[in-house]
Structures are given as C-alpha cells and as structure tokens.
Design a protein around this motif. Structure first.
Motif, short mmCIF file in Angstrom:
data_model
loop_
_atom_site.label_atom_id
_atom_site.label_comp_id
_atom_site.label_asym_id
_atom_site.label_seq_id
_atom_site.Cartn_x
_atom_site.Cartn_y
_atom_site.Cartn_z
N ILE A 5 -17.84 -2.46 1.48
CA ILE A 5 -17.73 -1.02 1.26
C ILE A 5 -17.57 -0.76 -0.23
O ILE A 5 -16.78 -1.42 -0.90
CB ILE A 5 -16.55 -0.45 2.06
CG1 ILE A 5 -16.83 -0.55 3.56
CG2 ILE A 5 -16.26 0.99 1.67
CD1 ILE A 5 -15.65 -0.18 4.44
N GLN A 6 -18.31 0.22 -0.73
CA GLN A 6 -18.29 0.51 -2.16
C GLN A 6 -17.53 1.79 -2.50
O GLN A 6 -16.98 1.91 -3.60
CB GLN A 6 -19.73 0.64 -2.69
CG GLN A 6 -20.60 -0.57 -2.42
CD GLN A 6 -20.10 -1.82 -3.11
OE1 GLN A 6 -19.42 -1.76 -4.13
NE2 GLN A 6 -20.43 -2.98 -2.54
N LEU A 7 -17.52 2.78 -1.59
CA LEU A 7 -16.83 4.05 -1.88
C LEU A 7 -16.17 4.56 -0.60
O LEU A 7 -16.84 4.74 0.42
CB LEU A 7 -17.80 5.10 -2.43
CG LEU A 7 -17.17 6.34 -3.08
CD1 LEU A 7 -18.13 6.98 -4.07
CD2 LEU A 7 -16.74 7.39 -2.05
N VAL A 20 -3.99 4.90 0.25
CA VAL A 20 -5.29 4.28 0.47
C VAL A 20 -6.01 4.05 -0.86
O VAL A 20 -6.61 2.99 -1.09
CB VAL A 20 -6.15 5.13 1.42
CG1 VAL A 20 -7.55 4.53 1.57
CG2 VAL A 20 -5.49 5.24 2.79
N PHE A 21 -5.93 5.02 -1.76
CA PHE A 21 -6.59 4.88 -3.06
C PHE A 21 -6.05 3.67 -3.82
O PHE A 21 -6.79 2.98 -4.53
CB PHE A 21 -6.40 6.14 -3.90
CG PHE A 21 -7.04 7.37 -3.32
CD1 PHE A 21 -8.13 7.29 -2.47
CD2 PHE A 21 -6.55 8.64 -3.64
CE1 PHE A 21 -8.72 8.42 -1.93
CE2 PHE A 21 -7.14 9.78 -3.12
CZ PHE A 21 -8.22 9.67 -2.26
N ARG A 26 -7.36 -1.81 -6.12
CA ARG A 26 -7.14 -3.26 -6.22
C ARG A 26 -8.34 -4.04 -5.72
O ARG A 26 -8.60 -5.15 -6.17
CB ARG A 26 -5.88 -3.65 -5.44
CG ARG A 26 -4.58 -3.16 -6.09
CD ARG A 26 -3.37 -3.80 -5.46
NE ARG A 26 -3.14 -3.34 -4.09
CZ ARG A 26 -2.45 -2.25 -3.77
NH1 ARG A 26 -1.93 -1.50 -4.72
NH2 ARG A 26 -2.25 -1.92 -2.51
N LEU A 27 -9.08 -3.44 -4.76
CA LEU A 27 -10.26 -4.11 -4.21
C LEU A 27 -11.53 -3.79 -4.98
O LEU A 27 -12.60 -4.31 -4.65
CB LEU A 27 -10.44 -3.71 -2.74
CG LEU A 27 -9.32 -4.13 -1.77
CD1 LEU A 27 -9.59 -3.59 -0.37
CD2 LEU A 27 -9.16 -5.64 -1.73
N GLY A 28 -11.44 -2.92 -5.97
CA GLY A 28 -12.62 -2.54 -6.74
C GLY A 28 -13.51 -1.53 -6.04
O GLY A 28 -14.69 -1.39 -6.38
N VAL A 296 7.68 -7.23 5.05
CA VAL A 296 8.21 -8.44 5.66
C VAL A 296 7.13 -9.48 5.98
O VAL A 296 7.45 -10.66 6.11
CB VAL A 296 9.03 -8.12 6.93
CG1 VAL A 296 10.24 -7.26 6.59
CG2 VAL A 296 8.18 -7.45 8.00
N ILE A 297 5.86 -9.07 6.10
CA ILE A 297 4.81 -10.07 6.35
C ILE A 297 3.93 -10.32 5.13
O ILE A 297 3.11 -11.23 5.13
CB ILE A 297 3.93 -9.69 7.55
CG1 ILE A 297 3.12 -8.42 7.27
CG2 ILE A 297 4.75 -9.55 8.82
CD1 ILE A 297 2.11 -8.11 8.36
N GLY A 298 4.09 -9.50 4.08
CA GLY A 298 3.35 -9.74 2.84
C GLY A 298 1.87 -9.48 2.93
O GLY A 298 1.10 -10.08 2.17
N LEU A 299 1.45 -8.60 3.82
CA LEU A 299 0.03 -8.27 3.98
C LEU A 299 -0.20 -6.79 3.73
O LEU A 299 0.63 -5.95 4.10
CB LEU A 299 -0.45 -8.64 5.38
CG LEU A 299 -0.40 -10.11 5.79
CD1 LEU A 299 -0.78 -10.27 7.26
CD2 LEU A 299 -1.33 -10.95 4.92
N ASP A 300 -1.34 -6.47 3.13
CA ASP A 300 -1.74 -5.08 2.87
C ASP A 300 -2.51 -4.59 4.10
O ASP A 300 -3.64 -4.99 4.35
CB ASP A 300 -2.62 -5.04 1.62
CG ASP A 300 -3.02 -3.63 1.21
OD1 ASP A 300 -3.12 -2.75 2.10
OD2 ASP A 300 -3.25 -3.41 0.01
N LEU A 301 -1.89 -3.69 4.88
CA LEU A 301 -2.51 -3.24 6.12
C LEU A 301 -3.76 -2.39 5.86
O LEU A 301 -4.70 -2.41 6.66
CB LEU A 301 -1.50 -2.45 6.96
CG LEU A 301 -0.37 -3.28 7.56
CD1 LEU A 301 0.60 -2.40 8.33
CD2 LEU A 301 -0.91 -4.37 8.47
N VAL A 302 -3.78 -1.65 4.76
CA VAL A 302 -4.98 -0.86 4.45
C VAL A 302 -6.13 -1.80 4.10
O VAL A 302 -7.28 -1.58 4.53
CB VAL A 302 -4.70 0.13 3.30
CG1 VAL A 302 -5.99 0.84 2.89
CG2 VAL A 302 -3.65 1.15 3.72
N ALA A 303 -5.85 -2.86 3.37
CA ALA A 303 -6.89 -3.84 3.05
C ALA A 303 -7.42 -4.49 4.33
O ALA A 303 -8.63 -4.74 4.46
CB ALA A 303 -6.34 -4.90 2.10
#
Length: 666
Positions: A5-7, A20-21, A26-28, A296-303
């Motif tokens: 996804i680009q945009l 979300v932004f 961070r993901l470019g 607590v789990i160290g994961l980005d849920l939006v990512a």
C-alpha cells in the motif's frame, strides 16, 4: 500475493487519525485526512500529507458520508482506507463502498462486520460455534432482575438501560429503542440478565485473509461510567490460567465463525465469583484501548492491520509467533466533562494541554508514559463529536508501578480552559478496588463517581482566589511601562486592601480576594501566616505554616481566565469579574441558559404555556449525549428563543419562564 500500500486515507478524525498516520510514516506510506469544518484546525489535519474537506460540521454531513469519502479518496489517488473507530468503522455498507471503488479496505470483510453488527444475530452465531452466551428469559419475572436492555446495533452505552423493577421494563425498552434509532438508525433492542458485579474482559484477535487467527492477549475494561470505558489495562488481572486460555480460544472461535480478517476484539462478561464468562459482542475494528496491548506485546497493531490488508500471512507478520506479555500497561481516557455539572460534556477553548510523556502514537522503547491526543494547546473542543481529549497510557514492569506512574503523570498534567475528568481518574487509579484488581463494571458508576462528587474542595476556599489575584497583579507589574519594578497595587498611604473578584468553578457566588502590594512584594490582607515568596504570571510560590507550595498559573490571553495547578490542590479555574457590570450582560429572571454549546433537538413548550418546576422545556444534544433543560419553577413560558436544529452557545438564553399565571387573552 502481497500488494504494498502506498497511500492510506483515514475516514475518521482526531486522535485515531493521528495514530494511523504515525504508523504510516514509519512504514513510508503517504497519508490523507478528511476533515469537517469544525475540525479544520486540529492537529490530525496537519499530520497528514494530504487533506480533503468534508463541508459541514455535524457527523451526518461529514464523517458519516461514506460515498463522498470514497469519491474524495479516489480523486486524490488514494489506495486504501482505514476506518479508525466510531463513525463508519463498523458499517458493512461503507466497507462494500470502499471495495466497490477499487480501494483497499483496512478492515474485516463486510460479511463479518454484518454478522457481528447485530448483537442478536451474533449471539446466535456464537451459540452455534460453542461460545458461551448470556441467555435472555422469554418471560422475565421478579427473580430475573436486574435486566439489561441493549441496542442490537452500535455501542458506547447508547440504547442501553438497566431495569431493576419489572414495571419499568416496558418504558425502558421504549426509551432504548428511541435512543438506538436516533444513534444508529436501527431501533432493535434485546434483553439479557444484568450481572451486577461482573468484569468486562476482552481479547485482541488477529486473522489473516487465509483463515489463520491468533489471540494477542487480553484486556480488562471494567472501570466504566454510563457504560463508557474509562480505564483499560493489559493483561487482565486476576484471571486463572484456565479462564484466560478459555477466553482466548473462545475469541478465536468467534472470529473464525464469521470468516474474520484483520484486527478485532471479542468482548466477554466475566463473573469472578464463579469463574464463568459469556460472549458480549465483537468489535470489528481497532479498539480505543489498543495501546495497552501494543505495550505489553511490543507489536504495532495498525502495522499488522495494514499487513493483513496487503495480503500477508500470519506466518509472515508474526514469524516468531505471538510474543509473551511483558510487564503491565494501563490506559485512561481523558474526557472533556464537568464533574460539577453531573459530568456533562464541556466545550470551549483548551487554553493549555500539557501531559508529560515519553512518546506519542508510538511503541514505548522502555517503561514510561505514552499520550495519544487529539488536541493541543489553543485548540477548540466542539460539541459535535465525542468528548475524549486524549488517551494516557503507562507501561511498567508490573501492575502496581504502571498504576502509580500513570497517576503521577496525570497529577503533573496541566489542563486549562475546560473542565475534564482528570481528578476522577487520579482518584480511580488510587482506589482500593483498582489497586487490588477487584474493580467491576459498577465500581466507578455506583461508588467512585459519587464519592468523588461528594468531596469538598481541599484547603481554604479563599486560597485559590488569592493566588489568582497575585498572579494577575504580577502580570500587570510586568506589563507596566512606568515605575518598573514597583509591584502593582503599591500606595504611599494605604487605606484599604485591593479587592479582586472572581467567579470560581464549582461555586455559586463570586469570591473576593483581598491583598496588598508594596515595595517588598505582595501580601495577604487577611491571613498573617500566608507569605508570598515569589510571584510571576506563570508561577506563585507561597508559604503557610512553614510549608512552601508552588502553584503553576496560566492566564489565558484570549479569555483572561486564570487557571491554577499544582500536584496536590484541587485544580481551580477562575474568571475575573469586572468592577462594573455591563447592563447588556444582564438577563431576565427565569431565563434558561444553555449549559453548554450544542444543538437543539426538541422544544416541548410554546410561549404562554403553563409549566411546573422540573417540566421539560427543551432538549439539547452535545458530544453525542442529550441534555434536558427543565423549568426552574412554576410559571408561564414568556419566551422561546430557539427552534429544533438551532446551534446555541454556552450561556445563550434559550427560553424564559416567568412566575405567575398566564394572562388572559382580550
């Protein structure tokens, strides 16, 4: 096959859009905001690479206009839509419109949203899947009380009523139907047993588009008021390994039963007395409280949501499996609401917004404080949307340290301009049930909020006005162009003290502060043991009884209000009263003033109508809540100055109820 996804466009506003932004940056990935006229100057609009205007301010004209949003995204060259939470996030029709528009939907399939969107239908599916559900009695009796009436569509406490008397069931069902129809366009309600001291525990799940799903831990959301969550934490405290494993498995089975994909939350009602739990509902979107799980789990849920939408498998997204939880995280929701006015939502200019934080909208690299805020200093909080200002999240090595550090961050926060629930949150975080992990869904509503409301302001009630008066005098001293260095208020011959009059939040009558100013500084006119050590427009340091106290001061340059803060005193907001009242500011006796900015929903009277004290005159709606304005005394309606649909400002005269009988027509 994956399609990067680009945009990403976010079909939402405020804090969740900025959240979300942040991940997209961070993901470019480029970002696009959509915004209403009321939100044009809020931070989330500037956070995006591109922004598109939705003309209007009310939700039905803006963030609920799904087809218009899709057209804007397509016209801008956008590729994907993230719905956030609220508004259209759980609309199967909107999901279909996004997909039909050849855009990527960062959410579950429309069919899954539809299946879980009806609480009646979802319960049927859960029973078939073997997930425990609460069963409603076909013919309720007194022994079945209390009961809970709930809207089949929507959530957030709308269309929800607790019934404690069987005679009230019919009227409460009718009221819930009307509220649900107004809020969600669907008046369907159902009745189920009400577990008085239950806990609200939910499980975060993640599914890919190939049928694989996992549980990413659990959260406790039991501290609620008016069925709205106030505090959330992860992991849920006090669960046995057996109960926790059972909930996780039931949550995965629930998602699998509807062909789920993406991030979602399965909510359960847990009875700590019996160890039993029952399915409540599934939120087919990202939850407000998702940051505690991220901590607590160290994961980005939006990512992870974006990864699923791109077609990645769980094995790709979680190559090492689900991380074991580390430490404990707690989140509180900071709301714009007034404890002195029955917790009504407040609106107006947020003169200062300063909460100490280690990061915002990002994973914490170490134990600390994260703040996800939708507003900044100087922003205007309107009446059209939810009253949440920010989420404040603490992550610590254990539950006790997380609670303590979060409480400390709130105590050090400086929030000026509008009333908030900050002090209630501080009280809740230090409460005995919270500390013990034994809080239930009734703790805050039935005990804490009432205890908090009954608390008298700490300390001398004349202390805050004195400090405010000294800060104003210090400001005048700084601004004067003659006799620099000589404190304002100095006189060669002192005949009487200076008098500064304020309106103080939570007090009905004006308060007068008396003080002197001389070459040595400022001093109290009434308390010999009160000494001013330092005075600036930003900070006043005083000493009383050998104890020194430093009070932060914020003088709003727009309104002139004085806001005081320190880590121990009850926060005070004071409005300076002019020495002479403008006759144009006077209002007629019996005037009904708008308690807040809002929209007039209904007007129940006409000029000439006779009313009794407490009769409904009109209904206002602000921040998704309705507020009834009633007659202050028996009398006759002399004026009605508004009509349904009108926008009113705080303090505006809505109607006038005169005492006495209506006059006979000639």
């Amino acid at each position: 096959m994956t399609t990067p996804i680009q945009l990403v466009a976010v079909a939402n506003r405020g804090e969740i859009a900025s959240r979300v932004f942040a991940t997209c940056r961070r993901l470019g990935i480029e970002t696009m905001a959509v915004f209403s006229d009321a939100d044009a100057d809020l931070p989330f609009v500037a956070d995006a690479d591109y922004a598109a205007r939705l003309p209007g301010s009310i939700p039905s004209e803006t963030y609920l206009q799904g087809e218009r949003i899709v057209r804007l995204v397509r016209a801008s060259g956008g590729q994907a839509v993230h719905p956030g939470y609220g508004f259209l996030s759980e609309s199967a029709d909107f999901a279909r419109a996004v997909l039909d528009g050849q855009l990527v939907w960062i959410g579950p399939p429309p069919e899954a949203i539809e299946a879980m969107g009806s609480k009646v239908r979802s319960k049927e599916l859960m029973r078939a899947a073997g997930v425990p559900t609460l069963e409603a009695p076909a013919e309720p009796t007194e022994s079945d009380l209390p009961l809970l009436v709930k809207a089949s569509a929507g959530g957030g406490g709308r269309g929800m009523r607790v019934v404690r008397r069987l005679d009230d069931l019919g009227s409460e069902v009718a009221a819930a139907e009307a509220e649900a129809r107004s809020a969600f366009g669907d008046g369907t309600v159902f009745v189920e047993p009400y577990v008085e001291s239950g806990r609200h525990v939910e499980v975060q799940v993640l599914f890919d588009t190939y049928g694989s799903g996992v549980a990413l831990g659990d959260r406790d959301c039991s501290l609620q008021r008016r069925h709205q969550k106030v505090m959330e934490e992860a992991p849920a405290p006090g669960l046995s390994d057996e109960v926790r494993a059972g909930m996780h498995q039931a949550a995965v089975e629930a998602g699998r039963a509807v062909g789920y994909a993406g991030a979602g939350t399965v909510e359960f009602l847990y009875d700590p007395a019996t160890g039993r739990f029952w399915f409540l509902e599934m939120n087919t979107r990202l939850q407000v409280e998702h940051p505690v799980t991220e901590c607590v789990i160290g994961l980005d849920l939006v990512a992870l949501q974006i990864g699923v939408a791109e077609g990645r498998t769980l094995a790709e997204l979680l190559p090492d499996g689900v991380p074991a939880p580390s430490g404990h995280a707690v989140e509180v929701r900071l709301y714009a609401e007034d404890p002195a006015a029955d917790w009504q939502p407040t609106a107006g200019r947020l003169a200062r917004f300063d909460v100490p934080a280690d990061t915002s909208f990002d994973l914490l690299a170490r134990h600390g404080i994260r703040v996800d805020a939708g507003y900044a200093s100087g922003d205007v909080v309107g009446t059209h949307y939810d009253a949440m200002l920010a989420k404040v999240i603490s992550w610590g090595p254990d539950r006790g340290s997380a609670l303590r550090s979060l409480r400390g961050a709130l105590r050090r926060a400086r929030l000026h301009g509008i009333a908030t629930n900050r002090d209630l949150l501080i009280a809740a975080l230090g409460d005995r049930d919270t500390l013990a992990g034994t809080m239930t869904t009734s703790t805050l509503e039935h005990r804490l909020a009432k205890e908090f409301a009954d608390l008298a302001p700490a300390g001398d009630p004349d202390f805050a006005p004195f400090v405010a008066a000294i800060a104003l005098a210090a400001r005048d001293t700084e601004q004067r162009t003659v006799q620099r260095g000589v404190p304002t208020g100095w006189r060669n011959v002192v005949s009487q003290p200076h008098r500064t009059t304020f309106l103080v939040s939570g007090r009905d009558e004006p308060v007068v502060a008396e003080w002197y100013g001389d070459r040595d500084g400022f001093r109290s006119a009434g308390e010999e043991d009160l000494h001013v050590i330092e005075a600036t427009p930003r900070r006043v340091v005083v000493e009383r009884g050998g104890f020194r106290q430093s009070i932060d001061v914020h003088i709003d340059p727009v309104t002139g209000e004085v806001h005081l803060d320190d880590d121990s005193m009850v926060r005070q907001s004071l409005r300076l009263l002019p020495r002479f009242t403008d006759p144009a500011d006077a209002v007629a006796s019996g005037s009904l003033l708008a308690p807040m900015p809002g929209t007039v929903v209904t007007v129940a009277v006409e000029p000439g109508d006779a009313v009794a004290a407490g009769d409904v005159v009109l209904v206002l709606e602000a921040m998704k809540m309705q507020h009834t304005v009633t007659a202050p005394h028996d009398g006759t309606v002399a004026e009605v100055n508004v009509e349904p649909g009108a926008q009113v400002a705080s303090g505006e005269v809505l109607a006038v109820v005169a005492t006495g009988e209506p006059e006979e027509s000639p």
